[in-house]
Motif scaffolding. Structure first.
Motif, PDB file in Angstrom:
ATOM      1  N   UNK A  27     -30.570 -12.743  53.235  1.00 31.63           N
ATOM      2  CA  UNK A  27     -29.940 -13.180  54.486  1.00 31.63           C
ATOM      3  C   UNK A  27     -29.695 -12.022  55.444  1.00 31.63           C
ATOM      4  N   UNK A  28     -29.183 -10.912  54.926  1.00 31.73           N
ATOM      5  CA  UNK A  28     -28.899  -9.765  55.785  1.00 31.73           C
ATOM      6  C   UNK A  28     -30.189  -9.141  56.297  1.00 31.73           C
ATOM      7  N   UNK A  29     -31.131  -8.898  55.396  1.00 29.94           N
ATOM      8  CA  UNK A  29     -32.390  -8.273  55.796  1.00 29.94           C
ATOM      9  C   UNK A  29     -33.120  -9.115  56.841  1.00 29.94           C
ATOM     10  N   UNK A  30     -33.158 -10.419  56.617  1.00 26.90           N
ATOM     11  CA  UNK A  30     -33.852 -11.301  57.551  1.00 26.90           C
ATOM     12  C   UNK A  30     -33.174 -11.310  58.916  1.00 26.90           C
ATOM     13  N   UNK A  31     -31.853 -11.273  58.937  1.00 27.55           N
ATOM     14  CA  UNK A  31     -31.123 -11.287  60.212  1.00 27.55           C
ATOM     15  C   UNK A  31     -31.404 -10.027  61.018  1.00 27.55           C
ATOM     16  N   UNK A  32     -31.455  -8.877  60.350  1.00 30.45           N
ATOM     17  CA  UNK A  32     -31.755  -7.624  61.047  1.00 30.45           C
ATOM     18  C   UNK A  32     -33.185  -7.651  61.587  1.00 30.45           C
ATOM     19  N   UNK A  33     -34.126  -8.083  60.755  1.00 26.26           N
ATOM     20  CA  UNK A  33     -35.521  -8.137  61.194  1.00 26.26           C
ATOM     21  C   UNK A  33     -35.711  -9.133  62.328  1.00 26.26           C
ATOM     22  N   UNK A  34     -35.078 -10.281  62.225  1.00 21.38           N
ATOM     23  CA  UNK A  34     -35.228 -11.303  63.254  1.00 21.38           C
ATOM     24  C   UNK A  34     -34.733 -10.803  64.611  1.00 21.38           C
ATOM     25  N   UNK A  35     -33.747  -9.891  64.588  1.00 25.27           N
ATOM     26  CA  UNK A  35     -33.203  -9.339  65.834  1.00 25.27           C
ATOM     27  C   UNK A  35     -34.044  -8.189  66.377  1.00 25.27           C
ATOM     28  N   UNK A  36     -35.085  -7.798  65.636  1.00 24.86           N
ATOM     29  CA  UNK A  36     -35.975  -6.765  66.129  1.00 24.86           C
ATOM     30  C   UNK A  36     -35.874  -5.433  65.431  1.00 24.86           C
ATOM     31  N   UNK A  37     -34.943  -5.304  64.482  1.00 24.11           N
ATOM     32  CA  UNK A  37     -34.864  -4.095  63.680  1.00 24.11           C
ATOM     33  C   UNK A  37     -35.694  -4.263  62.411  1.00 24.11           C
ATOM     34  N   UNK A  38     -35.435  -3.416  61.433  1.00 24.92           N
ATOM     35  CA  UNK A  38     -36.114  -3.560  60.139  1.00 24.92           C
ATOM     36  C   UNK A  38     -35.080  -3.835  59.064  1.00 24.92           C
ATOM     37  N   UNK A  39     -35.126  -5.044  58.504  1.00 26.92           N
ATOM     38  CA  UNK A  39     -34.259  -5.387  57.393  1.00 26.92           C
ATOM     39  C   UNK A  39     -34.828  -4.882  56.081  1.00 26.92           C
ATOM     40  N   UNK A  40     -33.949  -4.466  55.201  1.00 30.28           N
ATOM     41  CA  UNK A  40     -34.362  -3.889  53.917  1.00 30.28           C
ATOM     42  C   UNK A  40     -33.726  -4.670  52.764  1.00 30.28           C
ATOM     43  N   UNK A  41     -34.548  -5.123  51.836  1.00 32.44           N
ATOM     44  CA  UNK A  41     -34.073  -5.747  50.602  1.00 32.44           C
ATOM     45  C   UNK A  41     -33.995  -4.667  49.525  1.00 32.44           C
ATOM     46  N   UNK A  59     -36.435 -14.279  51.949  1.00 33.40           N
ATOM     47  CA  UNK A  59     -36.260 -13.648  53.259  1.00 33.40           C
ATOM     48  C   UNK A  59     -37.356 -14.085  54.217  1.00 33.40           C
ATOM     49  N   UNK A  60     -38.559 -14.240  53.688  1.00 35.34           N
ATOM     50  CA  UNK A  60     -39.684 -14.658  54.530  1.00 35.34           C
ATOM     51  C   UNK A  60     -39.500 -16.079  55.054  1.00 35.34           C
ATOM     52  N   UNK A  61     -38.731 -16.873  54.340  1.00 40.18           N
ATOM     53  CA  UNK A  61     -38.463 -18.228  54.825  1.00 40.18           C
ATOM     54  C   UNK A  61     -37.494 -18.210  55.999  1.00 40.18           C
ATOM     55  N   UNK A  62     -36.849 -17.063  56.222  1.00 38.42           N
ATOM     56  CA  UNK A  62     -35.852 -16.928  57.286  1.00 38.42           C
ATOM     57  C   UNK A  62     -36.375 -16.173  58.495  1.00 38.42           C
ATOM     58  N   UNK A  63     -37.434 -15.391  58.324  1.00 41.08           N
ATOM     59  CA  UNK A  63     -38.020 -14.647  59.435  1.00 41.08           C
ATOM     60  C   UNK A  63     -39.480 -14.334  59.144  1.00 41.08           C
ATOM     61  N   UNK A  64     -40.265 -14.252  60.209  1.00 41.75           N
ATOM     62  CA  UNK A  64     -41.657 -13.827  60.050  1.00 41.75           C
ATOM     63  C   UNK A  64     -41.846 -12.395  60.555  1.00 41.75           C
ATOM     64  N   UNK A 206     -23.531 -11.757  57.926  1.00 34.82           N
ATOM     65  CA  UNK A 206     -24.563 -12.056  56.933  1.00 34.82           C
ATOM     66  C   UNK A 206     -24.471 -11.180  55.694  1.00 34.82           C
ATOM     67  N   UNK A 207     -23.708 -10.126  55.750  1.00 30.13           N
ATOM     68  CA  UNK A 207     -23.558  -9.250  54.589  1.00 30.13           C
ATOM     69  C   UNK A 207     -22.947 -10.031  53.431  1.00 30.13           C
ATOM     70  N   UNK A 208     -23.542  -9.947  52.222  1.00 34.93           N
ATOM     71  CA  UNK A 208     -23.125 -10.793  51.108  1.00 34.93           C
ATOM     72  C   UNK A 208     -21.928 -10.263  50.317  1.00 34.93           C
ATOM     73  N   UNK A 209     -21.106  -9.445  50.941  1.00 39.14           N
ATOM     74  CA  UNK A 209     -19.928  -8.927  50.237  1.00 39.14           C
ATOM     75  C   UNK A 209     -18.689  -9.687  50.693  1.00 39.14           C
ATOM     76  N   UNK A 210     -17.640  -9.585  49.912  1.00 33.93           N
ATOM     77  CA  UNK A 210     -16.421 -10.351  50.176  1.00 33.93           C
ATOM     78  C   UNK A 210     -15.783  -9.959  51.505  1.00 33.93           C
ATOM     79  N   UNK A 211     -15.168 -10.938  52.152  1.00 37.88           N
ATOM     80  CA  UNK A 211     -14.520 -10.692  53.442  1.00 37.88           C
ATOM     81  C   UNK A 211     -13.426  -9.636  53.333  1.00 37.88           C
TER      82      UNK A 211
END
Length: 321
Positions: A27-41, A59-64, A206-211
């Protein structure tokens, strides 16, 4: 904002998300990539190489847009099957790998043969030059301010970035201490081709850590980290809490790794991120937490950072008018 980094990686903006243990998920990686940066898994966040392939597919299901995978190779009593993870990265179809820790040379032929672009994280100019010699495509140069392992030279980014620019021929991005457009503009001015941001992306929706952990980052200052393992020359920057302060004290008093093994167990750190108990174990965050004041979406971090940097660059050009 085009740089050699955006051209090499095929991205719109010169912003790369750090490959953080337990944090770099789909989720985090895809969100960064979708915004134009590079998301890293993060490869080793996944329990098996097969799980890593599945996470990339998710992640590919969330961004191309382009995605990368981080593989950190470190000494370990029970080392992960690094070669199997490399094969999984190749099989996943991603075209960018961020390597860190040990020398990636044993895997270079396999990665290059599969057409991957290799970005290697370094903490010194000499290591960056070695990475260039073995054929990596780009370096991520990590200053003393960073979370995780800053090396043993204690050189902050203000010196390390231009020192790298003076010596390196391949493109590099700057890491450690970056959270906004001021940092991006400064990194570009110092000779980098972009920035890698870890702690800033930890503190997004989108970060998967606790609030509770995200709130702790917002509330903390730049002084609220500890450098553990210094006497062992395996320095790591982590959040300041009762556990990390105890580790520092034990080792400063002459203790050995066995004396702190239970305190620094990775399982305890994972509990911090999953349960939100910031005192449960060791967890990584950089000095840059002192510049983090909100919990926006990852996409907002990317677009806001670029917008701020462009405004700063435009303002600076008027100084010589």
């Amino acid at each position: 904002m085009k740089t050699r980094a955006t051209e090499l990686l095929g991205i719109e903006h010169p912003i790369v998300q750090g490959g953080m243990m337990w944090v770099g998920r789909a989720e985090l990686a895809a969100a960064v990539s979708e915004a134009g940066g590079l998301g890293i898994i993060t490869a080793l966040t996944q329990p098996t190489p097969e799980d890593l392939v599945a996470e990339v597919e998710r992640a590919r299901s969330l961004t191309d847009k382009p995605l990368g995978v981080n593989l950190t190779i470190l000494p370990s009593i029970n080392p992960p099957p690094y070669a199997d993870y490399v094969k999984a990265i190749v099989e996943s179809g991603v075209k960018i790998i961020e390597t860190a820790g040990a020398n990636p040379e044993p895997f270079m032929d396999e990665l290059k043969g599969a057409g991957l672009k290799i970005v290697h994280k370094c903490t010194s100019v000499r290591h960056a030059l070695k990475a260039q010699r073995i054929g990596v495509d780009m370096v991520s140069i990590d200053g003393f301010e960073c979370a995780g392992h800053p090396g043993e030279d204690d050189i902050p980014g203000l010196v390390l970035i231009p020192a790298t620019a003076d010596k390196l021929e391949i493109p590099f991005i700057a890491s450690g201490g970056f959270a906004d457009g001021r940092g991006l503009a400064a990194a570009l001015a110092l000779g980098a081709e972009g920035v890698n941001m870890g702690s800033r992306f930890m503190c997004t929706t989108e970060s998967p850590i606790a609030d509770e952990v995200k709130k702790a980052i917002v509330d903390a200052t730049e002084r609220d980290t500890e450098l553990i393992f210094r006497p062992l020359r395996n320095t790591a920057r982590v959040a300041s809490n009762e556990v990390s302060r105890e580790v520092v004290q034990i080792l400063d008093d002459g203790g050995e790794f066995e004396d702190v093994r239970e305190l620094v167990a990775g399982a305890r750190g994972r509990t911090v991120y999953e349960k939100g108990d910031t005192e449960a174990g060791i967890w990584s965050v950089g000095m840059v937490q002192g510049l983090i004041n909100d919990i926006p979406s990852a996409g907002e971090v990317v677009t806001r950072t670029v917008r701020e940097a462009e405004q700063i660059i435009e303002r600076l050009t008027t100084l010589s008018a």
